[in-house]
Design a protein around this motif. Structure first.
Motif, PDB file in Angstrom:
ATOM      1  N   PHE A 189     -27.932 -36.222  -3.001  1.00 19.34           N
ATOM      2  CA  PHE A 189     -26.562 -36.678  -3.244  1.00 19.34           C
ATOM      3  C   PHE A 189     -25.634 -35.474  -3.162  1.00 19.34           C
ATOM      4  N   PRO A 190     -24.663 -35.506  -2.226  1.00 20.85           N
ATOM      5  CA  PRO A 190     -23.849 -34.313  -1.981  1.00 20.85           C
ATOM      6  C   PRO A 190     -22.951 -33.923  -3.158  1.00 20.85           C
ATOM      7  N   HIS A 191     -22.598 -34.907  -3.986  1.00 19.59           N
ATOM      8  CA  HIS A 191     -21.663 -34.620  -5.089  1.00 19.59           C
ATOM      9  C   HIS A 191     -22.380 -34.177  -6.358  1.00 19.59           C
ATOM     10  N   LEU A 192     -23.717 -34.123  -6.316  1.00 18.61           N
ATOM     11  CA  LEU A 192     -24.463 -33.687  -7.503  1.00 18.61           C
ATOM     12  C   LEU A 192     -25.146 -32.350  -7.221  1.00 18.61           C
ATOM     13  N   ASN A 193     -25.189 -31.483  -8.232  1.00 15.40           N
ATOM     14  CA  ASN A 193     -25.899 -30.228  -8.032  1.00 15.40           C
ATOM     15  C   ASN A 193     -27.405 -30.480  -8.063  1.00 15.40           C
TER      16      ASN A 193
ATOM     17  N   GLU B 290     -24.451 -25.865  -0.408  1.00 16.03           N
ATOM     18  CA  GLU B 290     -24.673 -24.411  -0.551  1.00 16.03           C
ATOM     19  C   GLU B 290     -26.117 -24.011  -0.254  1.00 16.03           C
ATOM     20  N   LEU B 291     -26.926 -24.980   0.162  1.00 20.30           N
ATOM     21  CA  LEU B 291     -28.342 -24.700   0.393  1.00 20.30           C
ATOM     22  C   LEU B 291     -28.675 -24.766   1.881  1.00 20.30           C
ATOM     23  N   SER B 292     -29.713 -24.028   2.263  1.00 24.88           N
ATOM     24  CA  SER B 292     -30.198 -24.125   3.648  1.00 24.88           C
ATOM     25  C   SER B 292     -30.982 -25.424   3.797  1.00 24.88           C
TER      26      SER B 292
END
Ligand SMILES: Nc1ncnc2c1ncn2[C@@H]1O[C@H](COP(=O)(O)OP(=O)(O)OP(=O)(O)O)[C@@H](O)[C@H]1O
Ligand SMILES: [Mg+2]
Length: 246
Positions: free
Chosen positions: A92-96, A139-141
């Motif tokens: 989920f893009p909006h969750l860390n 922010e992750l590969s």
């Protein structure tokens, strides 16, 4: 032997097109089965039927001896036990990272946050990402996202994991880190059903290779046997393509 998954005479059609055409296959507890075959032969479809993402038109799939495509099946429960990771990381893009991992264990399994947090941290350490707990997917590969997707599935305590080409979208230098996570899972005794195009990995991780062609099992053998001495012409042709790519 304890059969965890038993597939009997499975038939899957899309409209009038038969994609799975009478498959019989069992997976024992602790076994790692790698599914190989040419593009379009039905690998993803087979995996998806095991996880209830596709309905079926014939045969049955038993999990612990129970028909999972029964009309009374509780898919919410079954999917907790049959974890799946796909080619395209669906974080989920909006969750860390940590919220991605905790979401289902807290909401679906209603477990205590402290307990899940401890497990999540332990799993993150195992995949070398304990310091990325608060990072967002963007922010992750790709390789990191895929390792998080695996942790997220594992945090549900599944009994079997299905992997569908989880390294296919990754840059070559990130493939290894994801495959190593799966190899370690195999060592820990996790039951797995894996679709991959990484032949070296398939050879080293599998207890058994199942080669699918046009919706049927064409060949089923030990990895060493399959790669050095394939029994069918179709498997030989398939393996030749990969030798050219090396
Ligand atoms: N939702 C769908 N509707 C109609 N046909 C589909 C659908 N999904 C898959 N198919 C067809 O079913 C066949 C098997 O597809 P599947 O995705 O299982 O192949 P695959 O072995 O996973 O291939 P690849 O190696 O390219 O991922 C293909 O011919 C595909 O076009
Ligand atoms: Mg596929």
């Amino acid at each position: 032997m304890d059969k965890l998954i038993e597939i009997k005479n499975l038939v899957k059609k899309y409209a009038d097109k038969t994609v799975i055409n009478g498959i019989d296959l069992s997976i024992q507890k602790g076994e790692v089965v790698v599914l190989l075959g040419p593009s379009g032969c039905g690998k993803s479809t087979l995996l998806r039927t095991i996880n209830g993402l596709e309905n079926i038109q014939g045969g049955e799939i038993l999990f612990h001896g129970k028909n999972i495509h029964d009309k009374n099946s509780n898919w919410i429960e079954i999917r907790q036990k049959i974890g799946m990771v796909f080619q395209n990381y669906e974080l989920f893009p909006h969750l860390n990272v940590i919220d991605n991992i905790l979401l289902a264990p807290l909401k679906v399994q209603k477990r205590a946050k402290e307990e899940v947090m401890l497990q999540a941290e332990e799993l993150l350490k195992k995949v070398g990402l304990e310091d990325r707990k608060f990072a967002y997917p963007r922010e992750l590969s790709g390789g990191q996202k895929q390792r998080i997707a695996i942790v997220r599935a594992l945090c549900m305590n599944p009994e079997v994991m299905l992997f569908d080409e989880v390294t296919a979208s990754l840059d070559p230098e990130m493939v290894r880190e994801v495959l190593d996570v799966i190899l370690n899972l195999a060592k820990s005794g996790m039951t797995m059903f894996i679709v991959t195009h990484e032949m070296g990995f398939a050879k080293s991780v599998a207890n058994r290779i199942v080669f699918l062609d046009s919706g049927k099992i064409c060949e089923e053998s030990e990895p060493k046997e399959f790669f050095s001495n394939p029994k069918t012409q179709r498997a030989r042709e398939f393996l030749n393509i990969f030798q050219f790519e090396d």
